[in-house]
Design a protein around this motif. Sequence first.
Motif, PDB file in Angstrom:
ATOM      1  N   ALA A   1     -13.708  -7.798  -1.298  1.00 26.64           N
ATOM      2  CA  ALA A   1     -12.868  -7.309  -2.193  1.00 26.64           C
ATOM      3  C   ALA A   1     -11.470  -7.427  -1.937  1.00 26.64           C
ATOM      4  O   ALA A   1     -11.064  -7.923  -1.033  1.00 26.64           O
ATOM      5  CB  ALA A   1     -13.007  -5.652  -2.105  1.00 26.64           C
ATOM      6  N   VAL A   2     -10.597  -7.165  -3.225  1.00 18.76           N
ATOM      7  CA  VAL A   2      -9.186  -7.295  -3.190  1.00 18.76           C
ATOM      8  C   VAL A   2      -8.716  -5.885  -3.638  1.00 18.76           C
ATOM      9  O   VAL A   2      -9.342  -5.220  -4.518  1.00 18.76           O
ATOM     10  CB  VAL A   2      -8.561  -8.494  -3.856  1.00 18.76           C
ATOM     11  N   SER A   3      -7.505  -5.594  -3.357  1.00 20.19           N
ATOM     12  CA  SER A   3      -7.128  -4.328  -3.808  1.00 20.19           C
ATOM     13  C   SER A   3      -5.640  -4.005  -4.094  1.00 20.19           C
ATOM     14  O   SER A   3      -5.039  -5.012  -3.604  1.00 20.19           O
ATOM     15  CB  SER A   3      -7.407  -3.233  -2.673  1.00 20.19           C
ATOM     16  N   ILE A   4      -5.298  -2.870  -4.658  1.00 25.51           N
ATOM     17  CA  ILE A   4      -3.906  -2.680  -4.994  1.00 25.51           C
ATOM     18  C   ILE A   4      -3.876  -1.002  -4.145  1.00 25.51           C
ATOM     19  O   ILE A   4      -5.067  -0.454  -4.410  1.00 25.51           O
ATOM     20  CB  ILE A   4      -3.186  -2.652  -6.143  1.00 25.51           C
ATOM     21  N   PHE A   5      -3.119  -0.512  -3.440  1.00 29.39           N
ATOM     22  CA  PHE A   5      -3.167   0.587  -2.787  1.00 29.39           C
ATOM     23  C   PHE A   5      -2.557   1.679  -3.813  1.00 29.39           C
ATOM     24  O   PHE A   5      -3.203   3.088  -3.310  1.00 29.39           O
ATOM     25  CB  PHE A   5      -2.203   0.661  -1.670  1.00 29.39           C
ATOM     26  N   SER A   6      -2.268   1.500  -4.989  1.00 31.41           N
ATOM     27  CA  SER A   6      -1.867   2.661  -5.747  1.00 31.41           C
ATOM     28  C   SER A   6      -2.263   2.172  -7.214  1.00 31.41           C
ATOM     29  O   SER A   6      -1.625   1.500  -7.814  1.00 31.41           O
ATOM     30  CB  SER A   6      -0.409   2.990  -5.697  1.00 31.41           C
ATOM     31  N   GLY A   7      -3.277   2.726  -7.620  1.00 33.50           N
ATOM     32  CA  GLY A   7      -3.906   2.493  -9.075  1.00 33.50           C
ATOM     33  C   GLY A   7      -3.534   3.627  -9.861  1.00 33.50           C
ATOM     34  O   GLY A   7      -2.363   4.001 -10.601  1.00 33.50           O
ATOM     35  N   GLY A   8      -4.499   4.775  -9.798  1.00 39.67           N
ATOM     36  CA  GLY A   8      -4.386   5.863 -10.504  1.00 39.67           C
ATOM     37  C   GLY A   8      -3.106   6.798 -10.010  1.00 39.67           C
ATOM     38  O   GLY A   8      -2.714   7.498 -10.757  1.00 39.67           O
ATOM     39  N   ASN A   9      -2.946   6.613  -8.497  1.00 37.43           N
ATOM     40  CA  ASN A   9      -1.818   7.339  -8.151  1.00 37.43           C
ATOM     41  C   ASN A   9      -0.523   6.987  -8.889  1.00 37.43           C
ATOM     42  O   ASN A   9       0.335   8.013  -8.914  1.00 37.43           O
ATOM     43  CB  ASN A   9      -1.587   7.076  -6.551  1.00 37.43           C
ATOM     44  N   SER A  10      -0.397   5.735  -9.136  1.00 37.00           N
ATOM     45  CA  SER A  10       0.953   5.447  -9.664  1.00 37.00           C
ATOM     46  C   SER A  10       0.893   6.033 -11.276  1.00 37.00           C
ATOM     47  O   SER A  10       2.058   6.436 -11.597  1.00 37.00           O
ATOM     48  CB  SER A  10       1.102   3.977  -9.887  1.00 37.00           C
ATOM     49  N   PHE A  11      -0.332   6.198 -11.909  1.00 40.06           N
ATOM     50  CA  PHE A  11      -0.356   6.703 -13.505  1.00 40.06           C
ATOM     51  C   PHE A  11      -0.176   8.276 -13.187  1.00 40.06           C
ATOM     52  O   PHE A  11       0.609   8.851 -14.003  1.00 40.06           O
ATOM     53  CB  PHE A  11      -1.891   6.495 -14.020  1.00 40.06           C
ATOM     54  N   ARG A  12      -0.600   8.768 -12.006  1.00 36.31           N
ATOM     55  CA  ARG A  12      -0.317  10.080 -11.929  1.00 36.31           C
ATOM     56  C   ARG A  12       1.153  10.534 -11.644  1.00 36.31           C
ATOM     57  O   ARG A  12       1.749  11.449 -11.883  1.00 36.31           O
ATOM     58  CB  ARG A  12      -1.317  10.766 -10.809  1.00 36.31           C
ATOM     59  N   TRP A  13       1.994   9.695 -10.777  1.00 33.63           N
ATOM     60  CA  TRP A  13       3.169   9.781 -10.546  1.00 33.63           C
ATOM     61  C   TRP A  13       4.150   9.689 -11.987  1.00 33.63           C
ATOM     62  O   TRP A  13       4.998  10.377 -12.086  1.00 33.63           O
ATOM     63  CB  TRP A  13       3.691   8.404  -9.695  1.00 33.63           C
ATOM     64  N   LEU A  14       3.701   8.873 -12.812  1.00 32.51           N
ATOM     65  CA  LEU A  14       4.332   8.722 -14.169  1.00 32.51           C
ATOM     66  C   LEU A  14       4.193   9.998 -14.649  1.00 32.51           C
ATOM     67  O   LEU A  14       5.188  10.670 -15.376  1.00 32.51           O
ATOM     68  CB  LEU A  14       3.867   7.652 -14.954  1.00 32.51           C
TER      69      LEU A  14
END
Length: 512
Positions: A298-311
Amino acid sequence: MDKKIIAYDLGTSGNKASLYDKDGVCLASTFKSYDTLYPGIGMHEQRPSDWWNSIVASTRQLLEETGVGKNEIECLAISGHSLGVVPINNAGELLRESTPIWSDSRAGAQAEAFFQKTDEKSWYMITGNGFPAQLYSAFKILWYQDNEPDVFEKIDKVIGTKDYINYKLTGQVKTDYSYASGCGVYDLKGWGYSDELLQASGLDPDIFPEIVPSTEIIGELTAEASESIGLPRNVKVAAGGVDNSCMALGARNIESGRVYLSLGSSAWIAVSADEPVLDARSRPFVFTHVIPGMFTSAVSIFSGGNSFRWLRDNFFPDLIEVSAQSGQDVYELMTEMAANSPIGANKLLFNPSLAGGSSQEPNAEIRGAFSGLDLGHTRDDLLRAGMEGIAMNLGAVLQVLKSFITLSDEMVIVGGGSKSELWRQIFADVFEMKIIKTNIGEDAGSLGAAALAAVGSGLWNDFSKMDQIHKVESTLEPIPENTAIYRKLDPVYEVLRQAQGQIGSSLANLDI
């Protein structure tokens, strides 16, 4: 009487217990949360007793709410969050009230000392452990040795999250190949603990549990467990698996080259194959699959939905109020606004690295940013750029997998973000792949655990049922005109990624 299965998804925020029929259809589920403790810098702990209490409470609630008789339950299995280090003595007693979880990074000094005598790149190529090294179990055990010698001297075994629950259920101390592959001293291609790495660590091999297949029935319920959770003693308990691999199975990654996207708080893309995807530069993180002979890389990013929630929280509090009054999901409201902005968000870019960078990103210090903002941009553009930025960041790390292995031309999407049709279309256009949404949604981990129990107990012959269980609800194909725009944006987005990495490093080094 139809036989039924209970699957537990023992996650970071809580435990979800799900009831399945013998054909893999989910009949009901219930969730019990538990706390994470933060006793010091980089220290993230949970109480194993809380995990057990959540298993007990959720099982009893599941039976009570469904009216299913306890004698209908044939088997169970657990998907457990990874990299757990639960120390027990030779009487099976807990030696710490709370124990480090996967995100605990306290063992930096122990990892650094280890790599003074062991080549770090060679270690990665043996283990496939692509997260920061200090997160892996062996280094946390060395932290016990260095910082809590009285505890360390009493340790008989150090076991994982779901393995502790399995011990409470059956009295058996065992793990499976998928969970063992995250211990920091496991040889992926050797299918066992590495003598070389064990010797380098100085740890006694016997501190690690015996490894068995994920489908192996490790035992039936003890009298005490039976009384606690309200199930008969003859319920079969399968070894289960680590959450990443159970989710891969539940997302129907049952053949080489199949790939799925998990879009939750963080986000990752994983491919299952007969060989692990290993690269010392980009560091995909690899676990042994719960399917014998396979791996999930796997490859990843640490903030997916969290970044959208921050918005949502910082720019759209009014939508939260509208949602509360109207009953419409706040993310649906946000998506409707994003749809008003054209592809490319009027040349507004967003890097979502609000939680730092994974091994596939420029560096760990990278931080997020909007780039290209001008007075003409609107809130619609901010939202569209947010959704596109998360997709483009995942598209950038997806190239790592594409450069090493042939992927299927379609990708199953699971997790909360899968609900948005606009977002699924963006992913299709950015990835140039078909994006498949099925009925499984956020239940992939639970379904994977249920499948392990079903095969282990003999209810199923193999995992081929997974394709029948998944009912396709939506298939979105890339739209060539949209894809052409994203390909034009790609080089500019890469400039943003690299620049944010440099800026993040500079900021991290500032003494302010």
